[in-house]
Design a protein around this motif. Structure first.
Motif, PDB file in Angstrom:
ATOM      1  N   VAL A 117       0.818  -1.218   0.000  1.00  0.00           N
ATOM      2  CA  VAL A 117       0.000   0.000   0.000  1.00  0.00           C
ATOM      3  C   VAL A 117       0.847   1.262   0.000  1.00  0.00           C
ATOM      4  N   PHE A 118       1.928   1.269   0.785  1.00  0.00           N
ATOM      5  CA  PHE A 118       2.769   2.459   0.912  1.00  0.00           C
ATOM      6  C   PHE A 118       4.032   2.297   0.075  1.00  0.00           C
ATOM      7  N   CYS A 119       4.048   2.964  -1.052  1.00  0.00           N
ATOM      8  CA  CYS A 119       5.233   2.893  -1.909  1.00  0.00           C
ATOM      9  C   CYS A 119       5.339   4.197  -2.687  1.00  0.00           C
ATOM     10  N   GLY A 120       6.555   4.626  -2.930  1.00  0.00           N
ATOM     11  CA  GLY A 120       6.771   5.857  -3.669  1.00  0.00           C
ATOM     12  C   GLY A 120       6.143   5.794  -5.048  1.00  0.00           C
ATOM     13  N   GLY A 121       5.484   6.877  -5.446  1.00  0.00           N
ATOM     14  CA  GLY A 121       4.881   6.936  -6.772  1.00  0.00           C
ATOM     15  C   GLY A 121       3.409   6.586  -6.796  1.00  0.00           C
ATOM     16  N   ALA A 122       2.830   6.170  -5.659  1.00  0.00           N
ATOM     17  CA  ALA A 122       1.396   5.889  -5.613  1.00  0.00           C
ATOM     18  C   ALA A 122       0.632   7.202  -5.687  1.00  0.00           C
ATOM     19  N   LYS A 123      -0.164   7.390  -6.716  1.00  0.00           N
ATOM     20  CA  LYS A 123      -0.827   8.673  -6.949  1.00  0.00           C
ATOM     21  C   LYS A 123      -2.086   8.853  -6.114  1.00  0.00           C
ATOM     22  N   ARG A 124      -2.653   7.761  -5.613  1.00  0.00           N
ATOM     23  CA  ARG A 124      -3.900   7.809  -4.840  1.00  0.00           C
ATOM     24  C   ARG A 124      -5.042   8.402  -5.659  1.00  0.00           C
ATOM     25  N   ALA A 125      -5.062   8.111  -6.949  1.00  0.00           N
ATOM     26  CA  ALA A 125      -6.106   8.658  -7.818  1.00  0.00           C
ATOM     27  C   ALA A 125      -7.505   8.170  -7.462  1.00  0.00           C
ATOM     28  N   PRO A 126      -7.738   6.864  -7.183  1.00  0.00           N
ATOM     29  CA  PRO A 126      -9.112   6.448  -6.833  1.00  0.00           C
ATOM     30  C   PRO A 126      -9.669   7.167  -5.617  1.00  0.00           C
ATOM     31  N   GLY A 159     -11.036   6.535 -16.645  1.00  0.00           N
ATOM     32  CA  GLY A 159     -10.178   5.375 -16.406  1.00  0.00           C
ATOM     33  C   GLY A 159      -9.626   4.789 -17.683  1.00  0.00           C
ATOM     34  N   VAL A 160     -10.477   4.656 -18.694  1.00  0.00           N
ATOM     35  CA  VAL A 160     -10.011   4.145 -19.988  1.00  0.00           C
ATOM     36  C   VAL A 160      -9.062   5.141 -20.645  1.00  0.00           C
ATOM     37  N   LEU A 161      -9.398   6.427 -20.559  1.00  0.00           N
ATOM     38  CA  LEU A 161      -8.559   7.469 -21.146  1.00  0.00           C
ATOM     39  C   LEU A 161      -7.150   7.435 -20.570  1.00  0.00           C
ATOM     40  N   TYR A 162      -7.042   7.319 -19.254  1.00  0.00           N
ATOM     41  CA  TYR A 162      -5.740   7.325 -18.606  1.00  0.00           C
ATOM     42  C   TYR A 162      -4.883   6.159 -19.100  1.00  0.00           C
ATOM     43  N   GLU A 163      -5.458   4.971 -19.161  1.00  0.00           N
ATOM     44  CA  GLU A 163      -4.693   3.805 -19.605  1.00  0.00           C
ATOM     45  C   GLU A 163      -4.357   3.884 -21.082  1.00  0.00           C
ATOM     46  N   LEU A 164      -5.262   4.455 -21.869  1.00  0.00           N
ATOM     47  CA  LEU A 164      -4.989   4.617 -23.289  1.00  0.00           C
ATOM     48  C   LEU A 164      -3.806   5.551 -23.515  1.00  0.00           C
ATOM     49  N   VAL A 165      -3.752   6.647 -22.758  1.00  0.00           N
ATOM     50  CA  VAL A 165      -2.606   7.562 -22.875  1.00  0.00           C
ATOM     51  C   VAL A 165      -1.326   6.859 -22.425  1.00  0.00           C
ATOM     52  N   ASP A 166      -1.396   6.062 -21.352  1.00  0.00           N
ATOM     53  CA  ASP A 166      -0.223   5.271 -20.933  1.00  0.00           C
ATOM     54  C   ASP A 166       0.267   4.389 -22.065  1.00  0.00           C
ATOM     55  N   PHE A 176      -9.131  16.517 -13.708  1.00  0.00           N
ATOM     56  CA  PHE A 176      -8.647  15.138 -13.813  1.00  0.00           C
ATOM     57  C   PHE A 176      -8.599  14.679 -15.272  1.00  0.00           C
ATOM     58  N   VAL A 177      -9.545  15.155 -16.072  1.00  0.00           N
ATOM     59  CA  VAL A 177      -9.588  14.756 -17.486  1.00  0.00           C
ATOM     60  C   VAL A 177      -8.346  15.260 -18.204  1.00  0.00           C
ATOM     61  N   ASP A 178      -8.013  16.537 -18.000  1.00  0.00           N
ATOM     62  CA  ASP A 178      -6.822  17.096 -18.646  1.00  0.00           C
ATOM     63  C   ASP A 178      -5.555  16.419 -18.132  1.00  0.00           C
ATOM     64  N   TYR A 179      -5.518  16.128 -16.835  1.00  0.00           N
ATOM     65  CA  TYR A 179      -4.334  15.459 -16.294  1.00  0.00           C
ATOM     66  C   TYR A 179      -4.151  14.075 -16.907  1.00  0.00           C
ATOM     67  N   ALA A 180      -5.247  13.367 -17.149  1.00  0.00           N
ATOM     68  CA  ALA A 180      -5.157  12.033 -17.745  1.00  0.00           C
ATOM     69  C   ALA A 180      -4.452  12.070 -19.092  1.00  0.00           C
ATOM     70  N   VAL A 181      -4.613  13.191 -19.805  1.00  0.00           N
ATOM     71  CA  VAL A 181      -3.997  13.312 -21.135  1.00  0.00           C
ATOM     72  C   VAL A 181      -2.630  13.979 -21.065  1.00  0.00           C
TER      73      VAL A 181
END
Length: 363
Positions: free
Chosen positions: A88-97, A264-271, A331-336
């Motif tokens: 649960v505690f690790c560097g880089g966890a964005k806590r987006a949910p 959620g789909v947008l974020y993974e698609l950009v990844d 959040f939408v703009d950040y996803a892209v």
């Protein structure tokens, strides 16, 4: 394995092919790469108030870390709890949910204290899904956020149990810690039902299975459905749970579902676009790659169309709640664009003072 194009879930994300308008460039946090996206005809983010997503995000992380820390103390058997904390505690966890859940709750004017236990539960679910996805029988990932994945650090047997333990920990935390004066009991039942639906055979578990069976390679319908179930389901859950806790009506809940699922789909698609553009062949054994299945041009079209879809779905909330909708728009703009790097996942004990200060300021 081919999937039916009449799928009820996928129908929400059905996106027509469109002519190619002029291109725009958006910078990401990766200085070597820009996403070439098309001009958008959608309504832009409301500009009546300047909103700093980075400040909002980082101020919430300290509060969320403290909630997670309180919920996950080391006890007997110590090695199990240590492995759970490692996950649960690790560097880089964005806590987006959890942050999306809190933002959705605050949209309706409900104090964030109502959403914090559910927000923590969503992060436990998120961490558990990573632990299981990384297993050798799944995505076979030796690393998670730059360090050994849980099974590489503690063994496959312990990692399997860690995932199994984190799911019910989340449910227990929602029931035990949600303030009864802020959230009625029937809303808690709805939230728990929503989380159960998300992790089960209609959501994340189904997405992982479809990924393993290679369904994503079949075509556009199939690859987007895998992304929707494997990644979009948790974002949908995060958005709608915040609304449920705040007493949102059925129409508002439906709009939050569609918004969360799309983001959620947008974020993974950009990844996927970023990884393929950098010459990486996807995530370990994962078969989900829109770029490899449909090509870069179509992937970029889908990015822009999903961005439009998510923003257009928020217009109803802008009309009703004004500037309180700005975090969801951002959040939408950040996803892209990935305009900043979010640092999270630090051991929460060292952040207690900051969390207390932020919580007091928001009360």
């Amino acid at each position: 394995m081919a999937l039916s194009t009449s799928s009820l879930l996928f129908s929400h994300l059905s996106i027509p092919k469109t002519p190619k308008p002029p291109r725009l460039l958006f910078k990401t946090h990766n200085p070597t790469l820009s996403l070439r996206l098309r001009c958008s005809s959608s309504t832009a983010t409301p500009a009546s108030t300047s909103f700093d997503l980075r400040s909002y995000w980082t101020s919430l992380i300290s509060v969320i870390e403290s909630e997670l820390d309180d919920a996950l103390t080391v006890q007997y058997p110590e090695n199990m709890y240590e492995a759970m904390r490692y996950s649960v505690f690790c560097g880089g966890a964005k806590r987006a949910p959890p942050i999306m859940c809190i933002a959705s709750c605050e949209l309706f004017g409900t104090p964030r204290a109502a959403a914090l236990p559910t927000a923590a539960a969503l992060e436990f679910v998120h961490a558990a899904s990573h632990v299981h996805d990384d297993l050798p029988c799944m995505d076979a990932a030796p690393l998670r956020r730059g360090r050994p994945s849980t099974h590489a650090q503690y063994g496959v047997d312990v990692a399997l149990l860690v995932g199994d333990a984190l799911f019910p920990l989340g449910y227990n935390h929602v029931i035990a810690k949600t303030p009864p004066d802020l959230v009625p009991r029937d809303a808690l039942v709805s939230v728990l039902n929503e989380i159960a639906r998300t992790v089960g055979c209609t959501g994340m578990a189904a997405g992982q299975l479809l990924d393993l069976t290679g369904a994503a390679a079949s075509g556009e319908v199939e690859v987007l459905q895998v992304l929707e179930k494997k990644f979009g389901a948790l974002a949908e859950c995060s958005a709608v749970c915040g609304g449920m806790l705040a007493g949102a009506g059925e129409e508002d809940q439906a709009a939050l579902r569609e918004y969360g699922r799309t983001v959620g789909v947008l974020y993974e698609l950009v990844d996927d676009v970023l990884m393929e553009s950098n010459g990486q062949a996807g995530k370990m054994r994962s078969n989900v790659s829109v770029v490899r299945t449909l090509g870069m041009e179509r992937a970029l079209e889908l990015v822009e169309q999903l961005r439009d879809k998510a923003k257009n779905g928020l217009q109803r909330f802008g009309d009703q709640y004004g500037d309180r909708v700005l975090p969801l728009y951002s959040f939408v703009d950040y996803a892209v664009e990935r305009g900043f790097v979010v640092e999270g996942g630090v051991e929460a004990g060292s952040m207690a003072a900051a969390a207390a200060s932020s919580a007091a300021a928001s009360s």
